[in-house]
Enzyme design. Structure first.
Site, PDB file in Angstrom:
ATOM      1  N   GLY A 292       6.967   0.446 -18.889  1.00 22.71           N
ATOM      2  CA  GLY A 292       7.203   1.340 -17.752  1.00 22.71           C
ATOM      3  C   GLY A 292       8.343   0.785 -16.933  1.00 22.71           C
ATOM      4  N   CYS A 361       4.899   3.078  11.727  1.00 22.55           N
ATOM      5  CA  CYS A 361       4.159   2.407  12.791  1.00 22.55           C
ATOM      6  C   CYS A 361       3.138   1.445  12.190  1.00 22.55           C
ATOM      7  CB  CYS A 361       3.472   3.443  13.660  1.00 22.55           C
ATOM      8  SG  CYS A 361       4.641   4.658  14.255  1.00 22.55           S
ATOM      9  N   TYR A 390       7.945   2.317  -9.761  1.00 23.74           N
ATOM     10  CA  TYR A 390       6.884   2.175  -8.749  1.00 23.74           C
ATOM     11  C   TYR A 390       7.402   2.287  -7.310  1.00 23.74           C
ATOM     12  CZ  TYR A 390       4.581   0.522 -12.960  1.00 23.74           C
ATOM     13  OH  TYR A 390       4.104   0.430 -14.236  1.00 23.74           O
TER      14      TYR A 390
HETATM   15  C1  LIG Z   1       1.012   0.147 -15.891  1.00 22.62           C
HETATM   16  C2  LIG Z   1       0.743   0.200 -17.325  1.00 22.62           C
HETATM   17  C3  LIG Z   1       1.792   0.085 -18.239  1.00 22.62           C
HETATM   18  C4  LIG Z   1       3.214  -0.198 -17.812  1.00 22.62           C
HETATM   19  O1  LIG Z   1       3.366  -1.473 -17.273  1.00 22.62           O
HETATM   20  P1  LIG Z   1       4.813  -1.998 -16.887  1.00 22.62           P
HETATM   21  O2  LIG Z   1       4.575  -3.333 -16.261  1.00 22.62           O
HETATM   22  O3  LIG Z   1       5.395  -1.026 -15.925  1.00 22.62           O
HETATM   23  O4  LIG Z   1       5.621  -2.079 -18.153  1.00 22.62           O
HETATM   24  C5  LIG Z   1       1.508   0.236 -19.570  1.00 22.62           C
HETATM   25  N1  LIG Z   1       0.253   0.481 -20.006  1.00 22.62           N
HETATM   26  C6  LIG Z   1      -0.785   0.590 -19.153  1.00 22.62           C
HETATM   27  C7  LIG Z   1      -2.124   0.877 -19.687  1.00 22.62           C
HETATM   28  C8  LIG Z   1      -0.581   0.457 -17.791  1.00 22.62           C
HETATM   29  O5  LIG Z   1      -1.615   0.560 -16.959  1.00 22.62           O
END
Ligand SMILES: *Cc1c(COP(=O)(O)O)cnc(C)c1O
Length: 431
Positions: A292, A361, A390
């Site tokens: 991700g 705030c 994120y």
């Molecule tokens: C959050 C998550 C990812 C991605 O993680 P990154 O650190 O953004 O690469 C992949 N698989 C699962 C199940 C997740 O919860």
């Protein structure tokens, strides 16, 4: 510069993917999320190529879309040939609207409601990653009522602490996600799953954590998973086809963060896994990974306009910006490190150390503490780097603030991918 899509032009302005960030701020307003489409594509290709080369043509990266979820990103990821990982009806709906082929989607979440399960089946989501036995039974029931056989993976916890690389007996075993191998629950749910007529067990999943900078952690978890696969084959005669190792590769938020060579780390992981599979006497499963952050983080930055600059002699200085924890809650949540620049004064000497703070705030509404800045005044453009993951996806309307626009840039153009929220949007659900 922490990423090679950043540079400084002759005017001393920060550039991003070749665009003058001050010009972008002027054209689209601030606060502004900017994302480098070329970089997203490069990051996608790096994973696709590395996985296919080292794991074979059946391997596939899945973009973990919780990192940044909006229509355009699903189109880009689709064009690059990745699958996606989705965690809610909202992400499924957005991907569907974008024309993403949902048979390549994996539905995660530690609590899929009955409505979520029905919604995902309505949309023909390819795979459910099942968290626990109760959820598995709910999926079986819904699939039975539709007369279909739902493909599933079982999410397991291998019991690895990603920051020590050690397998631990407690700690990660007590995670709210998945079924633990250690406690025997993983084998139990596998046996149960194999007896259900309306689910088809495709294999196993694990996700060990985030900001992981080398393959050692993945090697450890993959060894535990391959050992489990081999044991399951002996016990139940079932051979897993897929092994999904989750996401977690790290990105550079600051100069101190290391560089990670995705191709090299995946190559190392693949060699270790082949060796382990051989040793266990099982064929290599088809591998999935779920990046991700490492797909989108360094493809994003956020532009703000500085407001009040407050100096408290003998204490500290503050530079306030026109956004904050509403568009980037990560410092408030985790104390996350970020690199912050005065984007129009990149060549000016450091004149000020200040906390860069948001407009909400809340005393905790901080983007970063102790930032070295040039002489900064009201109206200057402040850039926060590596905000592609994120940030937009965690944004809120706290203090009734509008979420910023999200602009995409390529080498030769810029375009709005998400419109800035309006005051009318903020109140549209108020009755
Ligand atoms: C959050 C998550 C990812 C991605 O993680 P990154 O650190 O953004 O690469 C992949 N698989 C699962 C199940 C997740 O919860």
């Amino acid at each position: 510069m922490i990423c090679d899509n950043l540079a400084v032009n002759q005017k001393g302005h920060l550039t991003f993917c070749g665009h003058d960030t001050l010009a972008l701020a002027k054209q689209y307003g601030t606060p502004l999320y900017v994302m480098d489409e070329d970089r997203i594509r490069e990051n996608c290709r790096r994973y696709v190529q590395a996985m296919k080369e080292h794991f074979g043509p059946e391997a596939l990266p899945l973009y973990a879309s919780k990192a940044a979820s909006f229509k355009r990103i699903y189109q880009i990821v689709k064009e690059e040939g990745l699958g996606v990982d989705v965690v809610s009806p909202g992400e499924i709906y957005t991907a569907a609207l974008a024309g993403f082929p949902l048979e390549k989607a994996y539905f995660h979440s530690n609590n899929k409601t009955d409505e979520d399960i029905a919604f995902a089946m309505d949309h023909k989501v390819g795979y459910f990653v099942v968290d626990c036995q109760e959820e598995l039974d709910a999926i079986e029931k819904e699939a039975a009522s539709r007369g279909l056989r739902q493909k599933v993976l079982l999410r397991l916890t291998p019991g690895i602490d990603p920051h020590t690389y050690e397998a631990v007996n407690t700690g990660m075993v007590d995670s709210k996600f998945g079924s633990a191998i250690e406690t025997g629950q993983a084998a139990q749910i596998t046996q149960h799953c194999l007896g259900l007529p309306h689910v088809e067990l495709m294999g196993f999943h694990c996700h060990i954590g985030s900001q992981v900078f080398d393959a050692d952690t993945f090697v450890r978890s993959s060894e535990i998973m391959l050992t489990f696969i081999a044991q399951i084959q002996v016990r139940f005669g079932y051979l897993a086809r897929e092994l999904n190792l989750g996401g977690g590769f790290g990105v550079r938020y600051t100069q101190e963060d290391p560089f990670l060579d995705v191709d090299q780390e995946i190559a190392r992981l693949a060699r270790a896994m082949e060796e382990k599979a051989n040793q266990m006497g099982i064929p290599m499963p088809q591998v999935r990974m779920e990046p991700g952050r490492s797909i989108v983080a360094d493809a994003g930055l956020t532009l703000y306009t500085a407001g009040s600059v407050k100096k408290i002699p003998g204490y500290k200085n503050y530079v306030s910006i026109d956004g904050g924890m509403t568009d980037n809650p990560r410092f408030a949540l985790y104390g996350s490190a970020y690199t912050v620049y005065n984007a129009g004064k990149m060549n000016d000497p450091v004149a000020l150390t200040a906390d860069v703070v948001g407009r909400c705030c809340e005393s905790g509404d901080i983007i970063q503490k102790n930032v070295s800045l040039p002489a900064t005044v009201r109206g200057d453009i402040v850039a926060v780097l590596t905000t592609g993951a994120y940030n937009y996806s965690m944004a809120s309307n706290y203090n009734r603030l509008c979420r910023p626009a999200l602009v995409m840039v390529t080498k030769d153009r810029s375009y709005v991918a998400v419109e800035r929220e309006s005051l009318a949007y903020l109140t549209q659900n108020d009755v």
